[in-house]
Design a protein around this motif. Structure first.
Motif, short mmCIF file in Angstrom:
data_model
loop_
_atom_site.label_atom_id
_atom_site.label_comp_id
_atom_site.label_asym_id
_atom_site.label_seq_id
_atom_site.Cartn_x
_atom_site.Cartn_y
_atom_site.Cartn_z
N ALA A 104 154.31 -61.55 -30.40
CA ALA A 104 153.34 -60.68 -29.73
C ALA A 104 153.43 -60.89 -28.22
N VAL A 105 152.93 -59.91 -27.48
CA VAL A 105 152.93 -60.00 -26.02
C VAL A 105 151.79 -60.92 -25.58
N GLN A 106 152.13 -62.03 -24.94
CA GLN A 106 151.09 -62.93 -24.43
C GLN A 106 150.71 -62.60 -22.99
N LYS A 107 151.59 -61.93 -22.27
CA LYS A 107 151.27 -61.47 -20.92
C LYS A 107 151.93 -60.10 -20.73
N ASP A 108 151.10 -59.10 -20.44
CA ASP A 108 151.57 -57.72 -20.42
C ASP A 108 152.12 -57.33 -19.05
N TYR A 109 152.76 -56.16 -19.04
CA TYR A 109 153.24 -55.56 -17.79
C TYR A 109 152.03 -55.11 -16.98
N HIS A 123 146.94 -65.49 -8.71
CA HIS A 123 146.97 -64.17 -9.33
C HIS A 123 148.08 -63.34 -8.70
N ARG A 124 148.86 -62.66 -9.52
CA ARG A 124 149.99 -61.87 -9.02
C ARG A 124 150.30 -60.76 -10.03
N ILE A 125 151.09 -59.78 -9.56
CA ILE A 125 151.51 -58.72 -10.48
C ILE A 125 152.54 -59.30 -11.44
N HIS A 126 152.69 -58.66 -12.59
CA HIS A 126 153.63 -59.13 -13.61
C HIS A 126 154.41 -57.93 -14.12
N LEU A 127 155.66 -57.78 -13.66
CA LEU A 127 156.45 -56.59 -13.94
C LEU A 127 157.40 -56.78 -15.11
N GLY A 128 156.86 -57.31 -16.19
CA GLY A 128 157.64 -57.50 -17.41
C GLY A 128 156.71 -57.81 -18.56
N LEU A 129 157.29 -58.05 -19.74
CA LEU A 129 156.52 -58.46 -20.91
C LEU A 129 156.91 -59.89 -21.26
N ASP A 130 155.92 -60.76 -21.43
CA ASP A 130 156.16 -62.10 -21.96
C ASP A 130 155.88 -62.05 -23.45
N ILE A 229 159.95 -49.84 -26.01
CA ILE A 229 159.77 -50.61 -27.25
C ILE A 229 158.28 -50.68 -27.58
N THR A 230 157.98 -50.87 -28.85
CA THR A 230 156.60 -51.01 -29.30
C THR A 230 156.40 -52.42 -29.83
N VAL A 231 155.62 -53.19 -29.12
CA VAL A 231 155.38 -54.58 -29.51
C VAL A 231 153.89 -54.86 -29.36
N PRO A 232 153.25 -55.50 -30.34
CA PRO A 232 151.80 -55.74 -30.25
C PRO A 232 151.48 -56.85 -29.27
N SER A 233 150.26 -56.81 -28.74
CA SER A 233 149.77 -57.89 -27.89
C SER A 233 149.01 -58.88 -28.75
N PHE A 234 148.65 -60.02 -28.18
CA PHE A 234 147.88 -61.02 -28.92
C PHE A 234 146.58 -60.43 -29.47
N SER A 235 145.88 -59.63 -28.65
CA SER A 235 144.60 -59.06 -29.07
C SER A 235 144.78 -58.13 -30.26
N GLU A 236 145.89 -57.39 -30.28
CA GLU A 236 146.14 -56.47 -31.39
C GLU A 236 146.45 -57.22 -32.68
N THR A 237 147.21 -58.32 -32.58
CA THR A 237 147.52 -59.10 -33.77
C THR A 237 146.27 -59.81 -34.29
N ASP A 238 145.40 -60.24 -33.38
CA ASP A 238 144.15 -60.89 -33.78
C ASP A 238 143.28 -59.91 -34.58
N GLU A 239 143.21 -58.64 -34.11
CA GLU A 239 142.41 -57.63 -34.78
C GLU A 239 142.96 -57.36 -36.17
#
Length: 246
Positions: A104-109, A123-130, A229-239
């Motif tokens: 799952a994505v732990q840090k989003d774009y 705090h900074r911008i994050h131009l990728g998916l972790d 690509i379609t990948v869930p985030s942590f919040s989506e997997t928790d739900e």
């Protein structure tokens, strides 16, 4: 006797002359009236003009806005509007994408909202998916392409760049130092080809849980990988887990 005949002829001739004179006057009057009417009609319509009250054969009178053919304003055009997002920018209809790794994505774009970096403590911008995973989990090419670069970035660690054509490149960062022997610069790969493994080589993200830092760049500019690509985030997997438990 002769004088009587002469008088009769003289009287009759005068009558005939009078009749002819009256007929001539009437004829001239009629001709004058007809001529006057024709001149009046000519004054209404100049030479070459067409009477708007009498349309020509097979034609529709023009309303002054076109060529005389009525065309409804809501007539659909021949062009078909393309729906945005059907084919991601830089892709073709044949391009097939797969996930670079399971997780799952732990840090989003995020290019507009600053996100907190545990490693840099700011705090900074994050131009990728972790995308989270375990150390050593396989990392795969998201689409067919050619491996353009394999190098160690001073901040993001072991990095592999794949060129997918049309200005589209995928970046796989924070990889394990060792890559499969067959993975070399210049070789072709398919979507799903294993190109490396999740590592902990990124100096600027080393305080985070193990993950793949994944980027998509179009013509050199970083864009949101979720467009491809379609990948869930942590919040989506928790739900999803909560719904399954209930």
């Amino acid at each position: 006797m002769k004088e009587s005949i002469r008088e009769k002829l003289t009287g009759k001739g005068a009558y005939i002359i009078l009749v002819l004179l009256i007929a001539t006057i009437l004829t001239l009057s009629i001709v004058s009236i007809v001529s006057a009417v024709n001149k009046k009609d000519d004054a209404k319509l100049p030479d070459g003009a067409v009477d708007s009250n009498t349309p020509s054969d097979g034609e529709t009178p023009s309303d002054g806005t076109g060529d005389g053919t009525d065309t409804p304003s809501d007539t659909p055009s021949d062009s078909t509007d393309e729906k945005p997002g059907d084919t991601p920018a830089g892709s073709t209809d044949e391009t097939v994408y797969s996930l670079p790794c399971e997780g799952a994505v732990q840090k989003d774009y995020s290019e507009d909202v600053l996100v907190f970096s545990q490693t840099m403590n700011d705090h900074r911008i994050h131009l990728g998916l972790d995308i989270s995973g375990k150390l050593g989990d396989p990392v795969k090419a998201v689409a067919e392409g050619i491996i353009e670069k394999i190098f160690s970035d001073p901040f993001m660690g072991k990095t592999i760049v794949i060129d997918h054509g049309n200005g589209l490149h995928s970046y796989y960062m924070n990889l394990a130092s060792a890559v499969p022997e067959e993975i070399k610069e210049g070789i072709s790969v398919k979507n799903g080809t294993v190109i490396g493994a999740i590592g902990e080589t990124a100096m600027t993200e080393c305080a985070d849980e193990p993950h793949l830092h994944f980027e998509i760049r179009l013509d050199g500019a970083k864009v949101n990988p979720r467009n491809y690509i379609t990948v869930p985030s942590f919040s989506e997997t928790d739900e999803t887990q909560q719904e399954s438990a209930s």
